[in-house]
Every structure is written in structure tokens, then in C-alpha cells.
Design a protein around this motif. Structure first.
Motif, PDB file in Angstrom:
ATOM      1  N   SER A  10     -13.320   9.782  51.315  1.00 21.37           N
ATOM      2  CA  SER A  10     -13.365   9.674  53.092  1.00 21.37           C
ATOM      3  C   SER A  10     -15.179   8.712  52.922  1.00 21.37           C
ATOM      4  CB  SER A  10     -14.250  11.058  52.677  1.00 21.37           C
ATOM      5  OG  SER A  10     -16.031  11.418  52.103  1.00 21.37           O
ATOM      6  N   ILE A  11     -15.297   8.019  54.422  1.00 22.45           N
ATOM      7  CA  ILE A  11     -15.880   7.658  55.109  1.00 22.45           C
ATOM      8  C   ILE A  11     -16.931   7.633  55.692  1.00 22.45           C
ATOM      9  CG2 ILE A  11     -16.505   5.199  55.817  1.00 22.45           C
ATOM     10  CD1 ILE A  11     -13.938   4.106  55.341  1.00 22.45           C
ATOM     11  N   ALA A  12     -18.063   7.965  55.630  1.00 27.05           N
ATOM     12  CA  ALA A  12     -19.852   8.135  56.020  1.00 27.05           C
ATOM     13  C   ALA A  12     -19.006   9.611  56.809  1.00 27.05           C
ATOM     14  CB  ALA A  12     -19.977   7.568  57.655  1.00 27.05           C
ATOM     15  N   GLY A  13     -18.760  10.312  55.701  1.00 26.07           N
ATOM     16  CA  GLY A  13     -17.923  11.682  56.028  1.00 26.07           C
ATOM     17  C   GLY A  13     -16.164  12.483  56.803  1.00 26.07           C
ATOM     18  N   LYS A  14     -15.957  11.291  56.976  1.00 23.41           N
ATOM     19  CA  LYS A  14     -14.595  11.203  57.553  1.00 23.41           C
ATOM     20  C   LYS A  14     -13.662  11.140  56.493  1.00 23.41           C
ATOM     21  CE  LYS A  14     -11.987   8.891  61.099  1.00 23.41           C
ATOM     22  NZ  LYS A  14     -11.944   7.488  61.536  1.00 23.41           N
ATOM     23  N   PRO A  15     -12.822  11.849  56.770  1.00 25.16           N
ATOM     24  CA  PRO A  15     -11.739  12.127  55.355  1.00 25.16           C
ATOM     25  C   PRO A  15     -10.611  10.867  55.539  1.00 25.16           C
ATOM     26  CG  PRO A  15     -12.045  14.260  55.880  1.00 25.16           C
ATOM     27  CD  PRO A  15     -13.092  13.296  56.885  1.00 25.16           C
ATOM     28  N   ILE A  16     -10.463  10.067  55.393  1.00 21.99           N
ATOM     29  CA  ILE A  16      -9.479   8.941  54.867  1.00 21.99           C
ATOM     30  C   ILE A  16      -8.479   8.753  54.195  1.00 21.99           C
ATOM     31  CG2 ILE A  16      -9.008   6.132  55.730  1.00 21.99           C
ATOM     32  CD1 ILE A  16     -11.497   6.915  57.342  1.00 21.99           C
ATOM     33  N   LEU A  17      -8.438   8.849  52.878  1.00 20.70           N
ATOM     34  CA  LEU A  17      -7.613   9.346  52.191  1.00 20.70           C
ATOM     35  C   LEU A  17      -7.217  10.758  51.691  1.00 20.70           C
ATOM     36  CD1 LEU A  17      -7.842   5.891  49.870  1.00 20.70           C
ATOM     37  CD2 LEU A  17      -6.678   5.976  52.105  1.00 20.70           C
ATOM     38  N   PRO A  35       1.340   2.719  59.205  1.00 20.64           N
ATOM     39  CA  PRO A  35       1.097   2.498  60.984  1.00 20.64           C
ATOM     40  C   PRO A  35      -0.545   2.280  60.798  1.00 20.64           C
ATOM     41  CG  PRO A  35       1.683   4.900  60.926  1.00 20.64           C
ATOM     42  CD  PRO A  35       1.609   4.179  59.206  1.00 20.64           C
ATOM     43  N   ASN A  36      -1.048   1.343  61.422  1.00 24.93           N
ATOM     44  CA  ASN A  36      -2.432   0.635  61.912  1.00 24.93           C
ATOM     45  C   ASN A  36      -3.692   2.347  61.710  1.00 24.93           C
ATOM     46  OD1 ASN A  36      -2.582  -1.467  61.657  1.00 24.93           O
ATOM     47  ND2 ASN A  36      -1.881  -1.713  64.099  1.00 24.93           N
ATOM     48  N   GLY A  37      -4.405   2.637  60.868  1.00 23.57           N
ATOM     49  CA  GLY A  37      -5.212   3.193  60.533  1.00 23.57           C
ATOM     50  C   GLY A  37      -5.002   3.800  59.722  1.00 23.57           C
ATOM     51  N   SER A  38      -3.568   3.769  58.994  1.00 25.26           N
ATOM     52  CA  SER A  38      -3.133   5.378  57.770  1.00 25.26           C
ATOM     53  C   SER A  38      -4.408   5.458  56.438  1.00 25.26           C
ATOM     54  CB  SER A  38      -1.887   5.135  57.570  1.00 25.26           C
ATOM     55  OG  SER A  38      -1.337   3.453  57.065  1.00 25.26           O
ATOM     56  N   GLY A  39      -4.756   4.005  56.543  1.00 24.68           N
ATOM     57  CA  GLY A  39      -5.614   4.106  55.225  1.00 24.68           C
ATOM     58  C   GLY A  39      -5.292   2.942  54.147  1.00 24.68           C
ATOM     59  N   LYS A  40      -4.462   1.706  54.411  1.00 31.17           N
ATOM     60  CA  LYS A  40      -4.230   0.803  53.263  1.00 31.17           C
ATOM     61  C   LYS A  40      -5.311  -0.050  53.194  1.00 31.17           C
ATOM     62  CE  LYS A  40      -0.922  -0.656  56.898  1.00 31.17           C
ATOM     63  NZ  LYS A  40      -1.401  -0.346  57.868  1.00 31.17           N
ATOM     64  N   SER A  41      -5.775  -0.122  54.109  1.00 34.90           N
ATOM     65  CA  SER A  41      -6.759  -1.720  53.534  1.00 34.90           C
ATOM     66  C   SER A  41      -7.941  -0.820  53.332  1.00 34.90           C
ATOM     67  CB  SER A  41      -7.564  -1.817  54.298  1.00 34.90           C
ATOM     68  OG  SER A  41      -7.080  -2.934  55.179  1.00 34.90           O
ATOM     69  N   THR A  42      -8.496   0.715  53.299  1.00 34.88           N
ATOM     70  CA  THR A  42      -9.333   1.145  52.715  1.00 34.88           C
ATOM     71  C   THR A  42      -8.989   1.841  51.195  1.00 34.88           C
ATOM     72  OG1 THR A  42      -9.241   2.558  54.485  1.00 34.88           O
ATOM     73  CG2 THR A  42     -10.642   3.383  52.309  1.00 34.88           C
ATOM     74  N   LEU A  43      -7.565   1.784  50.895  1.00 32.90           N
ATOM     75  CA  LEU A  43      -6.711   2.193  49.869  1.00 32.90           C
ATOM     76  C   LEU A  43      -7.066   0.740  48.734  1.00 32.90           C
ATOM     77  CD1 LEU A  43      -5.685   4.410  47.241  1.00 32.90           C
ATOM     78  CD2 LEU A  43      -3.212   2.588  48.408  1.00 32.90           C
TER      79      LEU A  43
HETATM   80  N1  LIG Z   1     -16.409   0.935  57.545  1.00 37.46           N
HETATM   81  C1  LIG Z   1     -16.190   2.589  57.719  1.00 37.46           C
HETATM   82  N2  LIG Z   1     -16.580   3.255  58.397  1.00 37.46           N
HETATM   83  C2  LIG Z   1     -15.643   4.356  59.429  1.00 37.46           C
HETATM   84  N3  LIG Z   1     -14.389   4.294  59.247  1.00 37.46           N
HETATM   85  C3  LIG Z   1     -14.324   3.656  58.642  1.00 37.46           C
HETATM   86  C4  LIG Z   1     -14.136   2.011  57.723  1.00 37.46           C
HETATM   87  N4  LIG Z   1     -13.283   1.826  57.345  1.00 37.46           N
HETATM   88  C5  LIG Z   1     -11.845   1.872  58.003  1.00 37.46           C
HETATM   89  N5  LIG Z   1     -12.869   3.984  58.269  1.00 37.46           N
HETATM   90  C6  LIG Z   1     -11.412   3.905  59.395  1.00 37.46           C
HETATM   91  O1  LIG Z   1     -10.162   5.087  57.985  1.00 37.46           O
HETATM   92  C7  LIG Z   1      -9.558   4.125  58.479  1.00 37.46           C
HETATM   93  C8  LIG Z   1      -8.165   3.592  57.961  1.00 37.46           C
HETATM   94  O2  LIG Z   1      -8.701   2.698  58.383  1.00 37.46           O
HETATM   95  P1  LIG Z   1      -7.574   1.313  57.558  1.00 37.46           P
HETATM   96  O3  LIG Z   1      -7.770   1.364  55.847  1.00 37.46           O
HETATM   97  O4  LIG Z   1      -8.423   0.026  57.588  1.00 37.46           O
HETATM   98  O5  LIG Z   1      -6.209   1.061  57.861  1.00 37.46           O
HETATM   99  P2  LIG Z   1      -4.855   0.393  57.549  1.00 37.46           P
HETATM  100  O6  LIG Z   1      -5.154  -0.654  56.948  1.00 37.46           O
HETATM  101  O7  LIG Z   1      -4.219   0.999  57.774  1.00 37.46           O
HETATM  102  O8  LIG Z   1      -4.736   0.239  59.517  1.00 37.46           O
HETATM  103  C9  LIG Z   1      -9.066   4.221  60.377  1.00 37.46           C
HETATM  104  O9  LIG Z   1      -9.611   5.218  60.890  1.00 37.46           O
HETATM  105  C10 LIG Z   1     -10.536   3.549  60.366  1.00 37.46           C
HETATM  106  O10 LIG Z   1     -11.240   3.336  61.944  1.00 37.46           O
END
Ligand SMILES: Nc1ncnc2c1ncn2[C@@H]1O[C@H](COP(=O)(O)OP(=O)(O)O)[C@@H](O)[C@H]1O
Ligand SMILES: [Mg+2]
Lengths: 257, 441
Positions: A10-17, A35-43
Motif C-alpha cells: 500500500s501507499i499512504a494507507g491505500k492498497p495498490i498491489l 490498464p493505467n493505474g493497475s499498479g504496473k509501475s508500483t510493482l
Molecule cells: N506515490 C504515490 N502516492 C499515492 N498513490 C500512488 C503513488 N504511486 C502510485 N499511486 C497509485 O497507485 C496506483 C497504481 O499506479 P501505477 O503503479 O503507477 O500504475 P500503472 O503503472 O499501472 O499505470 C494508481 O492508483 C496511482 O494513483
């Protein structure tokens, strides 16, 4: 080589993966689409060691080590390379010298001598040619004033010089014209080997016309919804990502019932 | 009597007896001027927190020293070798006094250099003309004190039309370790259509703890171009308080590089007057502080006439529990139409105990002008650090590298090779991981 088990982040309390499972073996090429926002860059950034993510549960093992315990630079020394979706401009730091420092840090970590100035120059020239990066970029500051496409080429150029074991390419194909896309793909294909693995994160199928993946995964809403071979990418190309929504809905309805 | 008054009194008592020993004090008007200035010093008193221009810089560390007038100690050429600049003419002052033996300069028709101390005797009338500024106009007590102790400095005159190829290095070396005060007064006259590069360096060995009072007055005549580097690298026990006043005439170009690296307390008060049409001024400034250093820049860019441009960039890096103050005023007179003025102040705090007070100001009385100003205060960029780490650079190295990269562009604007290399080496040398940084920039 890489084993991700039930990873919740999670990022700042929000579950992402929300429970990622992925096994990557040496020699394999995995494509992750979604799709965009699915968590690819986060991973991908998480794998490279970026700060600011909370691991809620799960594990990541890389070459028999707990990857999450390593600092970003240690991961790089151990052979992880991330080609950034948005490469950072660093005015005042020389592109080539940075690469030499990186290469030498990796070599040092493995008990090898520093690369000689002559050998390094040769290497750099050869790899620049490989990705058709004009030599004038070598003497410039890291990514400064590079166009979008040039930045992406520079990432692949760095990858070619550093010769990682696990290369993660985060949407390296986005914003590239067809020529640049071909160059990037060739760079990757030349580096494909038995010892090396790739995770290609992409939004579109077209990169996969040039780089044939062994596996395709679909990431949506922080989970790998489906995995398959390259035909899955073609299917996605035809159907789009819309079907994911319905399936997620069905899944959550089932969960609620 | 309160503490501040006692201190002023102690200074006056300590310094008054030295006035008669100053060069030229047998000249009545000069003796009188000095004594008036000393009275002025004591009347104004040390700046306090209520003194607007000194609001963020406490002076009690200076006030409590009760200095005597600096005396020149013996210095040989090897001691200052590291501070020289290659391919320059050099005029060396030791503890504020011209040192002929250490200087090297070939007299020529293009440029004339005189020591102020010697000029009192040779050409008192000329000096009188230079000292037209009224004592009561002193900017503060220290400025008045510098007038009271008026002793030596360089008077540089560049002939009309002269293109001076060889840069001139005015090297001011401090050696005193007994809290003495070093007065320095320089004049630079860039003649019509002339071109010249001048470097002022203020430097001392690590143990020196003098108070340098420096005033440089510059006139850039019609269509002249003067590039002026000011490199302040005094010891960390020293105090450095400087005045720089520049008048630019029609079509003149003045390029200033104020660089402040040294001193416990350093203050530079700059006043540039664009007094002739089409004058153009660029300023590239740099200040670095660490430990408990305090560095203060007060800049006033005064556009008095139409069609002038000024372009200023100041960058600062503050480490440890050090502090910097930046106050940059662009003042545009009501007649100064078509003014283009830009001021940018960018700061990097690399320690959470470091501090910066920055205040860029615009005061515009004309309506057809293009002016902009801005200040930023930042920390190192986390994304850049991560990017470097992902390429194998350890985090602390990445931080130090990015700190240097932040100011690298200002350093690279220094046109004089010898000086640029000297400053770069010095700044890199102050940072941890210097060897690593050297390899990457
Ligand atoms: N530093 C961050 N702070 C808050 N939310 C984030 C941060 N980085 C990513 N997110 C959120 O995490 C989700 C996944 O983002 P991201 O991994 O960039 O997706 P993708 O690369 O698949 O488009 C999105 O909802 C994005 O808004
Ligand atoms: Mg992304």
C-alpha cells in the motif's frame, strides 16, 4: 530467479498491489500488461527498491535472497535493472561517467577490477551503436534535454552496458515511434540469454510483435487476473481491457455472496 | 551603559590611537575625514536585530572581539602559491597592505594599478576626488569603520578602448590570528569601450580570525565590458563584511560572479546602478555554508534609466547548522521604461538544521517593463537519488553528487579556466565523496 508470493503493498494507507504472485526463471521473458493505474509501475519500482511503499504482507525472493531487505544500489549490484517509465533528468551529472561508476560498482561488488578507460570507451561505443544512440548523448548530462524517445533509448543503452540478470522495462515502448520501438526491441533481443530474465511492462501489444514473450500476465486492480502465453496479448489487443471490469465485478460479487 | 555601547566604546578606544599611524594622515582633510568616520561608527553603533538590513545576522560574535588594526606579517611566495591563478597578472595584499614582492604585473598603457596607501602621498587630490562619498552616507557602522581606517587597496584604471587580454587577480591574503580588523578599499574604473576581467580573492589560512572590511567601487564607462569575479574564501573563524558599488554607463556590460564560501559571518552588500541606457548586467552568484557559518547577500539592482537589462541567478547550498540570508531587490525607476530584469534565487538545504531566509523584491515605478523574480528552497530530489541508486550509486554518494550537480551550472559559467577549476576543486573538496564526484561531473 525471482519469486513474488502473495504480495500486498500500500501507499499512504491505500492498497495498490493486492496479492501478486509471479515466478520468473532465468532465460524467460514475461510481459505484464494492464490498464493505467493497475499498479504496473508500483510493482516495477518496488522491485528496484524505491522508498515509500508499505509491504503489508507477502515476500519477494531474488537469487535466494530476501529482495525487500536490499537497498536499491545493492539490488543493482545484484543484477536488477529498471528502465524507468519516466527517466529522471539529472543536470550536472555526466551520462557516461554515471554509467562507468555504476558498472564499476557492480564489478567491485563481484570482486572484479574496475574496467579500464579504454575498454569502457569501447564498450560504450559498441552499445551506443546497438541502440542507435548518437555519441553526442554520451557527453551530456543524464537525460537532460533528451526527447522522450531519446530518454528511452538511453535507458536501453544503460541496460546494455550494465548487463543485468533481471531487467524490468516499465513501458519503455510508450511514446516511441515505430523506428525507436524497433531499436529498443532489438536491444532487448540481443541481450536475451539463458542467464537473463526480462519483465516487460507494456500497455500495448505492439512491443510484443518485436519481442516474443514466454508469458503474458494481465495486471488489473493490483492483481494478476490472468496469465498465459503470447496469444493472451493478441486477445487483449482485440478485446481491450474492458472485460476485466466485468470479471472483477463478478469476482467481487462472488466474494460478497 | 549597555553591553552594545560598551563594546562600541571599547572598539573606539582600541582603534582611535591607530588613526594617526595611517598613511597620509598628515593630510588635514584626510585626518579629519577618518576621525569623522570613527565618530560616525560609534554614533551608528553595531547593527541589532532591529536594523532591517541586518535582521537575520547577529553581530555580537564580531562586536565582542575588540580588534586592533591588522599588521602585515611576513609571507613568502610559497605560502600563497596555492591561491594564485595561472595566466593572470597578480596584485597581492597581505593583511590589507600591498605587497610588491608577491605581486607580478607588467605596467602597460592598457591598465594602470596603484596602491591606495602610496597614492595618498603622490596624488592626494585624486584620492580626494575618489572619496566624494559623504561619511554620513555610510551603510552601517562597519562601512563607517572602513572609512575611518582607510588605508590601502587597489586603484585599477583601464584605459579607454583597451582590451586587456590578461585577467587581473587582486589577491587579498589574511594572516592575522589576533582578531585584527583589515580595512580594504578598491576602485575599478573601466574606461570607455574597454574590456577586462578582474578577480578579487579574499583568503586566509585556517587559523586566521581577522575581520575584513572591504569596499570595492566600480565604474563601467560607456560601452565598456567588465567581468568581475569575487571569490571569498576566508577562514571559518574570520569575518568578512563587504560593500560592492557599481555604476554602469551607456551600453556597458558588467558580469559579476559573487562567490562566497568562507568566513564565520560573511556579508556582501551589492548595489548596482544601471545609469546609462542599454546597459546590461548579469550576476551569477554562489554561496555555500556549513558548520555554523552565516552568509548574507544583500543585492540592490537599480534600474535608473530606460532600456537596460539585468539577469541574476544566485544559488545557495546550506549544510549542518549553517544559515544563509538572501535579499535581492530590483528597483525600477519611473523613467526606466523597457527595463528587463530577472532575479532567481535557488537554495538547497542539505541538513535539516540548516536554514535560509530569502526575500526577492520588486519595486517598480515604470509601467512598460518586463521583470520577474523568484526564490526556491528545496531538498535533494528523491527521484533523482533513486535513479542514481538504481544505476549502482550508493545513497550517500548520490546525495553528495546531486548536491554538487545543483551548483555545477553556476560554476560552469565561470569563463576563466584557472578560476573555474580552482573553485570547482575547492567545492568538490568540501563535500564528502569528493573523489567520486570528481569522476562524475
Ligand atoms: N506515490 C504515490 N502516492 C499515492 N498513490 C500512488 C503513488 N504511486 C502510485 N499511486 C497509485 O497507485 C496506483 C497504481 O499506479 P501505477 O503503479 O503507477 O500504475 P500503472 O503503472 O499501472 O499505470 C494508481 O492508483 C496511482 O494513483
Ligand atoms: Mg506506469
Amino acid at each position: 530467479m525471482l519469486s513474488i508470493k502473495d504480495l500486498h503493498v500500500s501507499i499512504a494507507g491505500k492498497p495498490i498491489l493486492k496479492g501478486i504472485n509471479l515466478e520468473v526463471k532465468a532465460g524467460e521473458v514475461h510481459a505484464i500488461m494492464g490498464p493505467n493505474g493497475s499498479g504496473k509501475s508500483t510493482l516495477s519500482q518496488l522491485l528496484a527498491g524505491r522508498d515509500g511503499y508499505t509491504i503489508d504482507s507477502g515476500s519477494v525472493t531474488y537469487k535466494d535472497q530476501d529482495l525487500l531487505e536490499l537497498a536499491p544500489e545493492e539490488r543493482s549490484w545484484e543484477g536488477i535493472f529498471l528502465a524507468f517509465q519516466y527517466p529522471v533528468e539529472i543536470p550536472g551529472v555526466n551520462n557516461t561517467y554515471l554509467l562507468r561508476a555504476g558498472l564499476n560498482a557492480i564489478r567491485k561488488h563481484h570482486g572484479q577490477d574496475e574496467v579500464s578507460a579504454v575498454d569502457f570507451l569501447k564498450l560504450v561505443r559498441e552499445k551506443a551503436k546497438l541502440v542507435e544512440l548518437d555519441e553526442s548523448f554520451l557527453s551530456r548530462s543524464v537525460n537532460q534535454g533528451f526527447s522522450g524517445g531519446e530518454k528511452k533509448r538511453n535507458e536501453i543503452f544503460q541496460m546494455a552496458v550494465l548487463e543485468p540478470s533481471l531487467a524490468i522495462l516499465d513501458e519503455t515502448d510508450s511514446g516511441l515511434d515505430i523506428d525507436a520501438l524497433r531499436v529498443v526491441a532489438e536491444g532487448v533481443n540481443k541481450l536475451r540469454s539463458e542467464e537473463r530474465a526480462f519483465i516487460l511492462i507494456t500497455h500495448y501489444q505492439r512491443l510484443l510483435d518485436y519481442i516474443e514473450p514466454d508469458f503474458v500476465h494481465v495486471l488489473s486492480d493490483g492483481q494478476i487476473q490472468r496469465s498465459g502465453d503470447k496469444t493472451l496479448a493478441l486477445e487483449l489487443e482485440r478485446e481491450g481491457y474492458a472485460w476485466l471490469d466485468t470479471e472483477t465485478d463478478i469476482a467481487s460479487e462472488a466474494g460478497a455472496a | 551603559m549597555n553591553a552594545a555601547l560598551k563594546q562600541i566604546d571599547a572598539w573606539q578606544t582600541s582603534l582611535a590611537p591607530t588613526l594617526p599611524t595611517l598613511p597620509g594622515n598628515d593630510i588635514d582633510w584626510l585626518a579629519q575625514r577618518r576621525s569623522e568616520a570613527l565618530t560616525q561608527f560609534s554614533d551608528i553603533g553595531f547593527p541589532t536585530r532591529k536594523t532591517e538590513a541586518w535582521k537575520y545576522v547577529a553581530t555580537h560574535a564580531i562586536a565582542k572581539t575588540t580588534p586592533a588594526l591588522s599588521q602585515s606579517t611576513i609571507v613568502d611566495s610559497t605560502q600563497i602559491a596555492q591561491w594564485r591563478l595561472d595566466d593572470c597578472d597578480e596584485i597581492v595584499f597581505v593583511d590589507g597592505l600591498y605587497h610588491e614582492g608577491l605581486s607580478h604585473f607588467t605596467a602597460n598603457a592598457n591598465i594602470d594599478i596603484k596602491s591606495l596607501a602610496e597614492s595618498f602621498e603622490h596624488s592626494p587630490d585624486k584620492i580626494k576626488a575618489l572619496l566624494s562619498q559623504d561619511i554620513s552616507d555610510a551603510n552601517d557602522a562597519f562601512d563607517a569603520l572602513n572609512q575611518a581606517l582607510l588605508r590601502d587597496g587597489a586603484i585599477v584604471t583601464i584605459a579607454d578602448g583597451a582590451v586587456v587580454e590578461r585577467p587581473l587577480h587582486l589577491l587579498f591574503v589574511s594572516t592575522n590570528t589576533d582578531n585584527s580588523v583589515t580595512p580594504i578599499n578598491n576602485w575599478i574604473f573601466a574606461g570607455k569601450n574597454s574590456q577586462c576581467n578582474i578577480v578579487e580573492t579574499y583568503i586566509g589560512a585556517d587559523t586566521t580570525n581577522n575581520l575584513t572590511l572591504s569596499r570595492t567601487t566600480i565604474n563601467v564607462a560607456d560601452n565598456a565590458e567588465l567581468t568581475h569575479y569575487r571569490s571569498q574564501r576566508e577562514s571559518k573563524q574570520a569575518f568578512h563584511l563587504a560593500e560592492l558599488t557599481v555604476k554602469q554607463n551607456r551600453d556597458s556590460r558588467y558580469n559579476a560572479y559573487p562567490i562566497a564560501l568562507g568566513s564565520a559571518i560573511a556579508r556582501v552588500n551589492v548595489e548596482i546602478i544601471l545609469a546609462g541606457k542599454n546597459a546590461n548586467c548579469t550576476v551569477n552568484g554562489l554561496y555555500l555554508t556549513k558548520d555554523k557559518q552565516v552568509s548574507d547577500h544583500h543585492i540592490k539592482m537599480y534600474h535608473a534609466v530606460p532600456h537596460c537589462t539585468s539577469d541574476q541567478l544566485f544559488k545557495g547550498v546550506m549544510d549542518d547548522s549553517s544559515r544563509a540570508v538572501f535579499n535581492g531587490l530590483i528597483l525600477v525607476d519611473k523613467d526606466a521604461q523597457k527595463t528587463q530584469a530577472d532575479l532567481s534565487n535557488r537554495n538547497l538545504l542539505v541538513s535539516k538544521f540548516a536554514d535560509i531566509n530569502t526575500k526577492p523584491e520588486l519595486e517598480i515605478y515604470a509601467d512598460d517593463v518586463k521583470c520577474s523574480h523568484g526564490a526556491t528552497i528545496g531538498q535533494l530530489n528523491e527521484q533523482s537519488i533513486f535513479y542514481l541508486q538504481s544505476r549502482g550509486v550508493a545513497r550517500d554518494q548520490a546525495e553528495h553528487l546531486l548536491t554538487y550537480a545543483f551548483i555545477n551550472d553556476v560554476i560552469n559559467r565561470i569563463q576563466l579556466d584557472a578560476l573555474r577549476k580552482q573553485i570547482a576543486a575547492l567545492i568538490i573538496g568540501r563535500l564528502p565523496d569528493s573523489e567520486f564526484i570528481r569522476e562524475l561531473v
